[in-house]
Design a protein around this motif. Structure first.
Motif: not given
Length: 369
Positions: A45, A49-52, A54, A71-73, A75, A98, A105
């Motif tokens: 994504t 506010d926080g990479n993730a 999908q 969530a990836s831990g 940003v 990230n 990650s």
């Protein structure tokens, strides 16, 4: 069975069932079986506010369904990484950069879903692409023109490799090289980097320890070399955004030797490129023309344009991957949309539509399993 007959059976209780034959009973509607996914697609994504990641489930005909976000831990940057290889896979492990927190990650791909195992520093500034091979990984840091190594285990434990950070050859025109992708060759003996601003390909020898040896620079056959992939013989196929073309190279010794030089596709901004698992077809994503172009790959790595517009992406196109089973090509669009094309016997593409995932921000990675 009519709606009236159904109400009669319910109101009549057991008495209403008298006289039903076995044939009538078998005609009652059966609950549809839930399809079983045959694979997955993973999209970063890149949110500030926080990479993730999908996750999309892939079904037998190639179509996708959104299946959750992990969530990836780290940003994201909130904007395009202008790269290929921001998300990559090795077996049952998935790796993602990230860009906003200068880290990578690692996730385990399990029957219960995607599970974050940990993060490792990228060793530089603004990681945009990562590559992994046999327990060794390297990440490309775009803002300081470096690559840096890390180690990982099959369970996803990850740790930085000290003293492995190497600088790319400085851009002769000044400024950064604007490097776009890093990848091991299929046999793991070399590391290849494309540099958009320098119009160059960088090749590092990889030692047995995983450390990098000699660096060699090759002038790109076309301008603005961007994404690349390898055919089944280890030849590199590189998209060239400036000339709207694709070149192929044989990596021998220290050099990248041109096989086919800047074969044009007649489109605009060929930025991302993937190769079919059987190694016979490559597709380039032309962001400026909102299209995919297809190329035939010979046994020697020579390229022939087979279709300037193999598919119309309509909404642009900012990254691509091929299903692990070779059944479909996926192209990332804006805002979390992902388009799917089924691959025919001769590499032709059939539109299977788009699917909406979580909101995404710029190009930041796409992979499949």
């Amino acid at each position: 069975m009519s709606a009236t007959r159904t109400r009669t059976l319910v109101s009549g209780g057991i008495a209403g069932l008298v006289g039903l034959t076995a044939t009538t009973a078998l005609a009652l509607p059966a609950r549809a079986a839930t399809p079983t996914p045959v694979g997955h697609v993973y999209e970063a994504t890149n949110a500030v506010d926080g990479n993730a990641i999908q996750v999309f489930d892939q079904y037998a005909d190639g179509h996708l369904a959104a299946a959750g976000v992990v969530a990836s831990g780290g940003v994201g940057t909130g904007g395009s990484l202008h790269s290929q290889g921001g998300v990559v896979r090795d077996g049952s492990l998935l790796f993602a950069v990230n860009g906003g927190s200068d880290s990578v990650s690692v996730f385990a791909i399990t029957g219960a879903g995607l599970i974050l195992r940990g993060t490792v520093p990228s060793g530089g500034l603004l990681p945009v692409s990562v590559t992994v091979h046999d327990g060794i990984g390297y990440v490309l840091n775009q803002s300081d023109d470096t690559v840096s190594g890390f180690r990982y285990t099959r369970t996803g434990l990850v740790a930085a490799m000290p003293a492995t950070t190497r600088s790319l050859t400085p851009n002769p025109a000044g400024g950064i090289t604007d490097a776009a992708q890093v990848s091991f060759t299929p046999d793991g003996s070399r590391l290849l980097v494309t540099e958009k601003a320098s119009n160059a390909l960088e090749t590092f020898a990889v030692r047995g320890s995983g450390a990098l040896g000699t660096l060699s620079t090759t002038v790109s056959a076309g301008t603005t070399p961007y994404g690349f992939a390898f055919d089944t013989h280890g030849n590199a196929l590189v998209s060239e955004a400036g000339t709207g073309s694709v070149s192929s190279y044989r990596l021998a010794g220290k050099a990248a030797n041109v096989i086919s030089a800047a074969v044009p596709d007649g489109q605009s901004a060929a930025c991302w490129l993937v190769v079919a698992p059987n190694g016979t077809t490559a597709w380039a994503v032309n962001t400026g023309s909102h299209s995919l172009s297809s190329y035939a790959i010979s046994r020697t790595g020579a390229l022939t344009l087979t279709s300037a517009v193999a598919a119309d992406t309509v909404l642009g196109g900012t990254d691509t991957t091929v299903a692990a089973d070779g059944r479909a090509v996926y192209v990332r669009l804006a805002g979390g949309l992902l388009s799917t094309w089924a691959i025919g016997r001769h590499g032709e593409l059939r539109d299977l539509g788009t699917v909406q995932g979580a909101p995404t921000f710029g190009t930041s990675g796409l992979a499949s399993s």
